[in-house]
Design a protein around this motif. Structure first.
Motif, PDB file in Angstrom:
ATOM      1  N   PRO A  90      -3.114   6.806  36.113  1.00 15.44           N
ATOM      2  CA  PRO A  90      -3.035   6.672  34.660  1.00 15.44           C
ATOM      3  C   PRO A  90      -2.825   5.223  34.212  1.00 15.44           C
ATOM      4  O   PRO A  90      -2.054   4.490  34.831  1.00 15.44           O
ATOM      5  CB  PRO A  90      -1.829   7.532  34.287  1.00 15.44           C
ATOM      6  N   LEU A  91      -3.496   4.850  33.143  1.00 16.56           N
ATOM      7  CA  LEU A  91      -3.318   3.545  32.519  1.00 16.56           C
ATOM      8  C   LEU A  91      -2.454   3.752  31.277  1.00 16.56           C
ATOM      9  O   LEU A  91      -2.833   4.480  30.367  1.00 16.56           O
ATOM     10  CB  LEU A  91      -4.672   2.950  32.156  1.00 16.56           C
ATOM     11  N   ARG A  92      -1.266   3.116  31.282  1.00 14.15           N
ATOM     12  CA  ARG A  92      -0.296   3.327  30.205  1.00 14.15           C
ATOM     13  C   ARG A  92      -0.230   2.074  29.340  1.00 14.15           C
ATOM     14  O   ARG A  92       0.223   1.031  29.794  1.00 14.15           O
ATOM     15  CB  ARG A  92       1.078   3.663  30.787  1.00 14.15           C
ATOM     16  N   MET A  93      -0.670   2.189  28.098  1.00 11.92           N
ATOM     17  CA  MET A  93      -0.781   1.060  27.177  1.00 11.92           C
ATOM     18  C   MET A  93       0.187   1.256  26.011  1.00 11.92           C
ATOM     19  O   MET A  93       0.163   2.296  25.353  1.00 11.92           O
ATOM     20  CB  MET A  93      -2.218   0.985  26.647  1.00 11.92           C
ATOM     21  N   ALA A  94       1.048   0.270  25.750  1.00 10.34           N
ATOM     22  CA  ALA A  94       2.079   0.413  24.715  1.00 10.34           C
ATOM     23  C   ALA A  94       2.043  -0.765  23.751  1.00 10.34           C
ATOM     24  O   ALA A  94       1.637  -1.866  24.111  1.00 10.34           O
ATOM     25  CB  ALA A  94       3.458   0.530  25.350  1.00 10.34           C
ATOM     26  N   GLU A  95       2.490  -0.497  22.532  1.00  6.53           N
ATOM     27  CA  GLU A  95       2.579  -1.541  21.511  1.00  6.53           C
ATOM     28  C   GLU A  95       3.632  -1.136  20.478  1.00  6.53           C
ATOM     29  O   GLU A  95       3.670   0.022  20.045  1.00  6.53           O
ATOM     30  CB  GLU A  95       1.225  -1.730  20.822  1.00  6.53           C
ATOM     31  N   LEU A  96       4.468  -2.098  20.105  1.00  8.42           N
ATOM     32  CA  LEU A  96       5.308  -1.941  18.928  1.00  8.42           C
ATOM     33  C   LEU A  96       4.561  -2.627  17.802  1.00  8.42           C
ATOM     34  O   LEU A  96       4.603  -3.845  17.656  1.00  8.42           O
ATOM     35  CB  LEU A  96       6.676  -2.588  19.152  1.00  8.42           C
ATOM     36  N   GLY A  97       3.839  -1.837  17.017  1.00  9.04           N
ATOM     37  CA  GLY A  97       2.908  -2.429  16.067  1.00  9.04           C
ATOM     38  C   GLY A  97       3.045  -1.868  14.678  1.00  9.04           C
ATOM     39  O   GLY A  97       3.556  -0.757  14.470  1.00  9.04           O
ATOM     40  N   GLY A  98       2.540  -2.634  13.718  1.00  4.90           N
ATOM     41  CA  GLY A  98       2.581  -2.228  12.325  1.00  4.90           C
ATOM     42  C   GLY A  98       1.435  -1.302  11.971  1.00  4.90           C
ATOM     43  O   GLY A  98       0.312  -1.457  12.454  1.00  4.90           O
ATOM     44  N   MET A  99       1.739  -0.307  11.148  1.00  3.38           N
ATOM     45  CA  MET A  99       0.700   0.534  10.555  1.00  3.38           C
ATOM     46  C   MET A  99       1.126   0.850   9.129  1.00  3.38           C
ATOM     47  O   MET A  99       2.294   0.668   8.750  1.00  3.38           O
ATOM     48  CB  MET A  99       0.459   1.790  11.381  1.00  3.38           C
ATOM     49  N   TYR A 100       0.186   1.344   8.330  1.00  3.73           N
ATOM     50  CA  TYR A 100       0.398   1.394   6.891  1.00  3.73           C
ATOM     51  C   TYR A 100      -0.094   2.721   6.337  1.00  3.73           C
ATOM     52  O   TYR A 100      -1.186   3.181   6.663  1.00  3.73           O
ATOM     53  CB  TYR A 100      -0.336   0.206   6.223  1.00  3.73           C
ATOM     54  N   ARG A 101       0.737   3.311   5.505  1.00  6.06           N
ATOM     55  CA  ARG A 101       0.422   4.604   4.901  1.00  6.06           C
ATOM     56  C   ARG A 101       0.581   4.497   3.386  1.00  6.06           C
ATOM     57  O   ARG A 101       1.589   3.977   2.893  1.00  6.06           O
ATOM     58  CB  ARG A 101       1.369   5.684   5.447  1.00  6.06           C
ATOM     59  N   SER A 102      -0.386   4.998   2.657  1.00  9.22           N
ATOM     60  CA  SER A 102      -0.342   4.968   1.191  1.00  9.22           C
ATOM     61  C   SER A 102       0.450   6.168   0.681  1.00  9.22           C
ATOM     62  O   SER A 102      -0.097   7.107   0.102  1.00  9.22           O
ATOM     63  CB  SER A 102      -1.766   4.978   0.620  1.00  9.22           C
ATOM     64  N   GLU A 103       1.752   6.129   0.924  1.00  8.98           N
ATOM     65  CA  GLU A 103       2.636   7.238   0.535  1.00  8.98           C
ATOM     66  C   GLU A 103       2.797   7.272  -0.987  1.00  8.98           C
ATOM     67  O   GLU A 103       2.955   6.230  -1.623  1.00  8.98           O
ATOM     68  CB  GLU A 103       4.013   7.059   1.176  1.00  8.98           C
ATOM     69  N   PRO A 104       2.791   8.464  -1.601  1.00  9.49           N
ATOM     70  CA  PRO A 104       3.050   8.564  -3.037  1.00  9.49           C
ATOM     71  C   PRO A 104       4.452   8.043  -3.360  1.00  9.49           C
ATOM     72  O   PRO A 104       5.390   8.214  -2.574  1.00  9.49           O
ATOM     73  CB  PRO A 104       2.948  10.065  -3.326  1.00  9.49           C
ATOM     74  N   SER A 105       4.594   7.420  -4.517  1.00 12.24           N
ATOM     75  CA  SER A 105       5.884   6.813  -4.869  1.00 12.24           C
ATOM     76  C   SER A 105       7.002   7.835  -4.941  1.00 12.24           C
ATOM     77  O   SER A 105       8.162   7.520  -4.684  1.00 12.24           O
ATOM     78  CB  SER A 105       5.764   6.062  -6.200  1.00 12.24           C
ATOM     79  N   GLY A 106       6.688   9.078  -5.259  1.00 11.18           N
ATOM     80  CA  GLY A 106       7.720  10.093  -5.415  1.00 11.18           C
ATOM     81  C   GLY A 106       8.404  10.501  -4.131  1.00 11.18           C
ATOM     82  O   GLY A 106       9.488  11.091  -4.171  1.00 11.18           O
ATOM     83  N   VAL A 107       7.801  10.195  -2.957  1.00 11.81           N
ATOM     84  CA  VAL A 107       8.407  10.616  -1.688  1.00 11.81           C
ATOM     85  C   VAL A 107       9.066   9.454  -0.953  1.00 11.81           C
ATOM     86  O   VAL A 107       9.673   9.655   0.094  1.00 11.81           O
ATOM     87  CB  VAL A 107       7.366  11.286  -0.758  1.00 11.81           C
ATOM     88  N   LEU A 108       8.948   8.243  -1.484  1.00  9.33           N
ATOM     89  CA  LEU A 108       9.512   7.084  -0.811  1.00  9.33           C
ATOM     90  C   LEU A 108      11.028   7.090  -0.902  1.00  9.33           C
ATOM     91  O   LEU A 108      11.591   7.528  -1.904  1.00  9.33           O
ATOM     92  CB  LEU A 108       8.963   5.797  -1.440  1.00  9.33           C
ATOM     93  N   GLY A 109      11.692   6.595   0.143  1.00 10.56           N
ATOM     94  CA  GLY A 109      13.150   6.539   0.091  1.00 10.56           C
ATOM     95  C   GLY A 109      13.748   5.830   1.277  1.00 10.56           C
ATOM     96  O   GLY A 109      13.523   6.241   2.428  1.00 10.56           O
ATOM     97  N   GLY A 110      14.494   4.748   1.026  1.00 11.45           N
ATOM     98  CA  GLY A 110      15.211   4.053   2.095  1.00 11.45           C
ATOM     99  C   GLY A 110      14.294   3.627   3.215  1.00 11.45           C
ATOM    100  O   GLY A 110      13.245   3.006   3.001  1.00 11.45           O
ATOM    101  N   LEU A 111      14.668   3.994   4.442  1.00 11.41           N
ATOM    102  CA  LEU A 111      13.870   3.666   5.617  1.00 11.41           C
ATOM    103  C   LEU A 111      13.080   4.858   6.149  1.00 11.41           C
ATOM    104  O   LEU A 111      12.274   4.698   7.064  1.00 11.41           O
ATOM    105  CB  LEU A 111      14.789   3.153   6.741  1.00 11.41           C
ATOM    106  N   THR A 112      13.293   6.041   5.597  1.00 12.06           N
ATOM    107  CA  THR A 112      12.675   7.230   6.188  1.00 12.06           C
ATOM    108  C   THR A 112      11.238   7.447   5.735  1.00 12.06           C
ATOM    109  O   THR A 112      10.420   7.956   6.498  1.00 12.06           O
ATOM    110  CB  THR A 112      13.491   8.492   5.878  1.00 12.06           C
TER     111      THR A 112
END
Length: 410
Positions: free
Chosen positions: A114-136
């Motif tokens: 097995p080839l195991r490839m890892a990254e701590l990387g940024g990704m982006y989600r267009s979450e509706p403003s009504g569900v946003l909160g803190g860090l969750t």
């Protein structure tokens, strides 16, 4: 349980600003210390488990996500495309298409898998403003992600290994899941239509869960669009359930990206792609740690591990010399001088710090320290070098306990 949104701001972990925008928190120095320590831990665990780390861009052509299936199944949660040189690029909603391209960029033999490839990387989600909160629920996410490319014979072992890494991380963080969930497809068009592929992937995950002896709940209509998942569920301060860690089996994207390896027969074969995240997003992990520990992080993760409180200005130089010795042991330290308030007030403000070192005239003369632990225990006078070495050993082993009387080794 504590609310991380209040506690995180009170402790200087994170904050937000309207000019940055909703769902885009920033990390303050103490939060950055927690985050970087958590990231160092997971990278080290991955290296020891045979992973190799990569970096990939946060942008990709729209065509990339059309091939992966994200555009067809997930575009409502993606940010709009941006025109660039006659093409369209988007902020990535996931790292897996990028890792598929990295795998595809080189030829591979079965001997490499097995080839195991890892990254701590940024990704982006267009979450509706009504569900946003803190860090969750945020729009910019730093994800502990990895993709394992393996043969059919290896996939169950790789899933089991990922699951054990998840359990080890939870022990180190002193957190416990509410339950394990086998997330399955449901009715409707949000899933890739390939019944045989789904049956094979579900069979693998079910086998691993049954063999592990972990109790789990099947959950229809909770799968990723490309495959079923083992989701490790936690609850927040309001009793709401959320996913922190996950393992997924994917036959779809290797097909879409025409991924191959050369088998022992000399022919080309299709690898299986296992997606896994040990601690999920860094944001969600820190939010849960705040709520679970109420700001009293495990000593190895605490933003300040030793607070040095000289009683009078005469002990300031001794305090600074001690701080230098602590830093040399790769521990995080803060000197809180007398002009920051009375000793009792300074002790109260340092109540989340695992080790509070009180320095008076007697300690300065004897070359010792008076130590008060975060849980209220007071230790006998300690010589400086053995005390610092003992704390460094406990932190290095990521011990849940703050102290033990017999000497410890790293």
């Amino acid at each position: 349980m504590f609310d991380h949104r209040t506690l995180g701001r009170e402790l200087g972990i994170f904050d937000t600003d309207p000019l940055m925008g909703a769902g885009l928190p920033y990390w303050l120095p103490d939060g950055a210390a927690v985050r970087s320590t958590l990231e160092d831990y997971i990278r080290g665990a991955e290296r020891r488990a045979g992973y190799r780390h990569v970096y990939s861009p946060v942008l990709g052509k729209r065509e990339l996500y059309e091939i992966s299936g994200h555009w067809a199944h997930y575009r409502e949660d993606m940010f709009p495309p941006m025109p660039l040189g006659g093409e369209q690029v988007v902020l990535r909603p996931s790292l897996c298409p990028h890792h598929a391209l990295i795998y595809r960029s080189r030829s591979h033999s079965y001997r490499e898998l097995p080839l195991r490839m890892a990254e701590l990387g940024g990704m982006y989600r267009s979450e509706p403003s009504g569900v946003l909160g803190g860090l969750t629920r945020v729009r910019a996410i730093q994800l502990n992600d990895a993709h394992l490319f393996c043969t059919t014979d290896q996939v169950a072992t790789e899933v089991a290994g990922a699951l054990e890494m998840i359990r080890a991380a939870h022990r180190a963080l002193d957190i416990a899941p509410a339950r394990y969930r086998l997330s399955l497809p449901g009715p409707g068009g949000k899933y890739v239509s390939a019944p045989d592929m789904w049956d094979r992937a579900i069979a693998v995950l079910t086998e691993v869960l049954d063999t592990s002896g972990l109790p789990y709940d099947p959950a229809p209509d909770e799968a990723a669009f490309y495959g079923p998942k083992i989701d490790v569920q936690f609850t927040d301060s309001a009793g709401r359930e959320f996913t922190l860690s996950t393992v997924q089996v994917d036959f779809h994207q290797p097909e879409q990206f025409d991924l191959r390896y050369i088998g022992p027969d000399g022919g080309e074969h299709r690898p299986i792609m296992v997606h896994r995240s040990i601690i999920g997003s860094v944001e969600r992990a820190v939010a849960h740690l705040l709520e679970r520990h109420g700001g009293a992080f495990p000593a190895w993760l605490a933003p300040v591990q030793i607070a040095i409180l000289p009683i009078a200005d005469d002990q300031l130089e001794y305090a600074r010399e001690l701080a230098r010795r602590v830093v040399d042991e790769d521990l995080r330290v803060e000197v809180v001088p007398p002009d920051h308030g009375s000793l009792s007030a300074r002790i109260r403000r340092a109540r989340y710090v695992p080790y509070q070192v009180i320095l008076g005239a007697a300690e300065a003369e004897d070359g010792t320290v008076a130590v008060r632990l975060r849980d209220g225990r007071r230790l006998d006078p300690q010589l400086v070098a053995p005390f610092v070495a003992r704390v460094a050993a406990l932190v290095g082993r990521r011990e849940a306990r703050l102290w033990e009387e017999r000497p410890v080794t790293a």
